[in-house]
Scaffold this motif. Structure first.
Motif, PDB file in Angstrom:
ATOM      1  N   SER A 265       0.808  -1.219   0.000  1.00 23.70           N
ATOM      2  CA  SER A 265       0.000   0.000   0.000  1.00 23.70           C
ATOM      3  C   SER A 265       0.841   1.271   0.000  1.00 23.70           C
ATOM      4  CB  SER A 265      -0.946   0.001   1.203  1.00 23.70           C
ATOM      5  OG  SER A 265      -0.214  -0.126   2.413  1.00 23.70           O
ATOM      6  N   GLU A 266       2.063   1.173   0.566  1.00 22.81           N
ATOM      7  CA  GLU A 266       2.904   2.367   0.579  1.00 22.81           C
ATOM      8  C   GLU A 266       3.490   2.673  -0.799  1.00 22.81           C
ATOM      9  OE1 GLU A 266       5.463  -1.147   1.825  1.00 22.81           O
ATOM     10  OE2 GLU A 266       3.446  -0.375   2.183  1.00 22.81           O
ATOM     11  N   LYS A 269      -1.192   3.163  -4.356  1.00 22.47           N
ATOM     12  CA  LYS A 269      -2.365   3.672  -3.644  1.00 22.47           C
ATOM     13  C   LYS A 269      -3.666   3.287  -4.348  1.00 22.47           C
ATOM     14  CE  LYS A 269       0.331   5.759  -0.712  1.00 22.47           C
ATOM     15  NZ  LYS A 269       0.502   5.204   0.658  1.00 22.47           N
TER      16      LYS A 269
END
Length: 306
Positions: A265-266, A269
């Motif tokens: 997720s980092e 997005k």
């Protein structure tokens, strides 16, 4: 979030030389269903017995409605109901006689008991023509809950309410509990091994392992933590080869029609937008939901390793 209903702080319990509960901190709130989970012998029932004042804490404390649970006033005891798995019904009596007996002990008048009993029997679709000794497991569970709802408690505590029930009875019971909570605002604490059924109705999940709290989270948080996605498409092999070249995506598995992948997720997005930018023709796209069972398994594994 509603007002505080149950609170334990630094709760320790020793029974027969065994340290059963270790620094248990629990807080539940009004109008919510809280699930207490853990393996056999984890300390769930002992926690409930402390919360309801049946066991005095060795150290620490328990309170319901802000009053210490042990030596609680009768006024506050009448504000909650409790159903243990072992029962507590008189088999030679009828359903009505059981409810009348226990409600009378709470000081209720017979007319009021009858009014609420008839409404609850209809609500739970309980057949009352037989003596309780001839009731099925599911019928006894319904009757025990009716017995504890007649005085309209603000809090209902259930220890393994789904034990021995057939699938239809489980579905009926969990739906009715959810309805009672949402419609009447009754707070409910459930100790159970039936993770699938709990996932359908719980707001809060507390997990006990070897007498310690190892998790206390909102169910919505638990079931929303997955970063796994599934995409259905015409050519899964081509999609796999494209996804494997995208930084931040790891392919987990695939079939002829779908591909399951994980996202950092980092790094990424908006995974759907990334797939479309890479020319992937998408038929369906959705995030895979984590289950309470998955959470239980991973949490227990971490607790064992620690």
């Amino acid at each position: 979030m509603g007002s505080q209903i149950i609170e334990t702080r630094g709760l320790n319990l020793n029974l027969q030389g065994s340290h059963v509960l270790k620094n248990i901190d629990i807080t539940t709130h009004s109008g919510q269903i809280c699930a207490l989970i853990g393996e056999n012998g984890a300390g769930k029932t002992s926690t409930i017995r402390c919360i309801t004042g049946l066991y005095p804490p060795t150290t620490g404390g328990c309170s319901i409605f802000g009053e210490p649970a042990y030596n609680m006033s009768q006024k506050n005891r009448n504000r909650f109901g409790i159903v243990f798995d072992e029962g507590g019904l008189y088999s030679e009596m009828s359903a009505w006689e059981n409810v009348l007996f226990f409600a009378s002990l709470r000081g209720m008048e017979k007319d009021k008991i009858a009014e609420r009993y008839n409404r609850l029997v209809q609500h739970f679709e309980l057949k009352t023509s037989l003596k309780v000794g001839r009731f099925s497991k599911g019928m006894k569970q319904k009757l025990m809950i009716i017995r504890e709802l007649v005085h309209e408690p603000e809090l209902l505590i259930l220890d393994e309410p789904f034990n021995g029930l057939d699938p239809d009875s489980k579905i009926f019971l969990r739906d009715k509990l959810s309805e009672i909570c949402s419609d009447r605002g009754t707070s409910i604490l459930i100790s159970s091994h039936d993770l699938f059924d709990l996932e359908k109705i719980a707001d809060q999940v507390i997990m006990i392992h070897q007498g310690r709290i190892v998790a206390d989270q909102a169910l919505q948080t638990i079931t929303g933590i997955s970063e796994r996605y599934i995409v259905t498409c015409d050519n899964s092999q081509l999609v796999v080869s494209i996804l494997q070249g995208i930084e931040g995506i790891t392919v987990v598995n695939h079939t002829e029609q779908s591909v399951t992948f994980m996202v950092e997720s980092e790094v990424i997005k908006q995974p759907l937008q990334v797939l479309m930018q890479h020319g992937i023709e998408i038929q369906e796209f959705f995030k895979e939901k984590s289950s309470l069972e998955d959470f239980y398994r991973t949490t227990k594994q971490a607790a064992v390793q620690n």
